[in-house]
Design a protein around this motif. Structure first.
Motif, PDB file in Angstrom:
ATOM      1  N   MET A   1     -13.327  -1.120 -22.992  1.00 28.56           N
ATOM      2  CA  MET A   1     -12.324  -1.943 -22.333  1.00 28.56           C
ATOM      3  C   MET A   1     -13.013  -2.814 -21.295  1.00 28.56           C
ATOM      4  SD  MET A   1      -8.761  -0.587 -20.651  1.00 28.56           S
ATOM      5  CE  MET A   1      -7.958  -0.001 -22.127  1.00 28.56           C
ATOM      6  N   SER A   2     -12.650  -4.059 -21.232  1.00 29.61           N
ATOM      7  CA  SER A   2     -13.260  -4.998 -20.294  1.00 29.61           C
ATOM      8  C   SER A   2     -12.875  -4.661 -18.860  1.00 29.61           C
ATOM      9  CB  SER A   2     -12.802  -6.415 -20.634  1.00 29.61           C
ATOM     10  OG  SER A   2     -11.437  -6.564 -20.322  1.00 29.61           O
ATOM     11  N   HIS A   3     -13.546  -5.347 -17.934  1.00 33.71           N
ATOM     12  CA  HIS A   3     -13.217  -5.146 -16.515  1.00 33.71           C
ATOM     13  C   HIS A   3     -11.748  -5.495 -16.256  1.00 33.71           C
ATOM     14  CE1 HIS A   3     -13.686  -4.862 -12.229  1.00 33.71           C
ATOM     15  NE2 HIS A   3     -13.237  -6.093 -12.089  1.00 33.71           N
ATOM     16  N   LEU A   4     -11.296  -6.629 -16.836  1.00 35.41           N
ATOM     17  CA  LEU A   4      -9.884  -6.999 -16.696  1.00 35.41           C
ATOM     18  C   LEU A   4      -9.005  -5.896 -17.270  1.00 35.41           C
ATOM     19  CD1 LEU A   4      -7.625  -8.968 -15.972  1.00 35.41           C
ATOM     20  CD2 LEU A   4      -7.941 -10.024 -18.202  1.00 35.41           C
ATOM     21  N   GLY A   5      -9.398  -5.356 -18.419  1.00 41.42           N
ATOM     22  CA  GLY A   5      -8.639  -4.271 -19.035  1.00 41.42           C
ATOM     23  C   GLY A   5      -8.581  -3.042 -18.153  1.00 41.42           C
ATOM     24  N   ASN A   6      -9.701  -2.737 -17.484  1.00 46.62           N
ATOM     25  CA  ASN A   6      -9.722  -1.593 -16.571  1.00 46.62           C
ATOM     26  C   ASN A   6      -8.822  -1.841 -15.372  1.00 46.62           C
ATOM     27  OD1 ASN A   6     -11.504  -0.067 -18.115  1.00 46.62           O
ATOM     28  ND2 ASN A   6     -13.298  -0.923 -17.106  1.00 46.62           N
ATOM     29  N   ASP A   7      -8.856  -3.070 -14.844  1.00 47.27           N
ATOM     30  CA  ASP A   7      -7.983  -3.419 -13.717  1.00 47.27           C
ATOM     31  C   ASP A   7      -6.519  -3.362 -14.146  1.00 47.27           C
ATOM     32  OD1 ASP A   7     -10.187  -3.833 -12.118  1.00 47.27           O
ATOM     33  OD2 ASP A   7     -10.113  -6.018 -12.253  1.00 47.27           O
ATOM     34  N   LEU A   8      -6.239  -3.841 -15.336  1.00 46.23           N
ATOM     35  CA  LEU A   8      -4.876  -3.837 -15.852  1.00 46.23           C
ATOM     36  C   LEU A   8      -4.384  -2.400 -16.027  1.00 46.23           C
ATOM     37  CD1 LEU A   8      -2.531  -5.591 -16.848  1.00 46.23           C
ATOM     38  CD2 LEU A   8      -3.561  -5.524 -19.121  1.00 46.23           C
ATOM     39  N   ARG A   9      -5.225  -1.541 -16.591  1.00 47.18           N
ATOM     40  CA  ARG A   9      -4.846  -0.137 -16.764  1.00 47.18           C
ATOM     41  C   ARG A   9      -4.600   0.507 -15.400  1.00 47.18           C
ATOM     42  NH1 ARG A   9      -5.445   5.194 -17.525  1.00 47.18           N
ATOM     43  NH2 ARG A   9      -4.962   6.052 -19.581  1.00 47.18           N
ATOM     44  N   ALA A  10      -5.449   0.191 -14.424  1.00 44.47           N
ATOM     45  CA  ALA A  10      -5.280   0.731 -13.070  1.00 44.47           C
ATOM     46  C   ALA A  10      -3.941   0.284 -12.476  1.00 44.47           C
ATOM     47  CB  ALA A  10      -6.438   0.302 -12.177  1.00 44.47           C
ATOM     48  N   ASP A  11      -3.542  -0.956 -12.732  1.00 43.29           N
ATOM     49  CA  ASP A  11      -2.241  -1.428 -12.253  1.00 43.29           C
ATOM     50  C   ASP A  11      -1.106  -0.659 -12.912  1.00 43.29           C
ATOM     51  OD1 ASP A  11      -3.179  -3.280 -10.414  1.00 43.29           O
ATOM     52  OD2 ASP A  11      -2.994  -4.992 -11.779  1.00 43.29           O
TER      53      ASP A  11
END
Length: 101
Positions: A1-11
């Motif tokens: 998962m990309s960094h954006l994907g990780n940030d999105l999952r964290a949200d």
């Protein structure tokens, strides 16, 4: 998962902390759920699991729609902090942010 994907999952995880807590409280306050009650609908009680399953299977749009469903159906009153997280998710997904009034 990309960094954006990780940030999105964290949200999603952050929003679910509040939403799942509110959902649990609603079920506790209600006691046995009558069949015709909003909380009797499928996908609410275990909604957090469903949302994260969608996210983990690269279906963030469906995850967001389910998260909004979890808020709208009972309905739940969420904090401004949670609303800001939902706005951020919506912007990341380029989806309209349909906030509960």
């Amino acid at each position: 998962m990309s960094h954006l994907g990780n940030d999105l999952r964290a949200d999603f995880v952050e929003a679910l902390k509040e939403i799942s807590t509110l959902m649990s409280m609603a079920y506790e306050q209600l006691g046995p759920v009558p069949q015709d009650h909003a909380l009797a609908q499928a996908g609410l009680e275990n909604g957090g699991e469903i949302v994260l399953d969608y996210v983990d299977h690269h279906e963030a749009g469906l995850a967001f729609e389910h998260l909004l469903y979890m808020i709208d159906e009972p309905p739940l009153v969420i904090s401004e902090k949670c609303m800001a997280i939902l706005d951020r998710i919506a912007k990341s997904l380029e989806m309209p942010s349909r906030m509960v009034t």
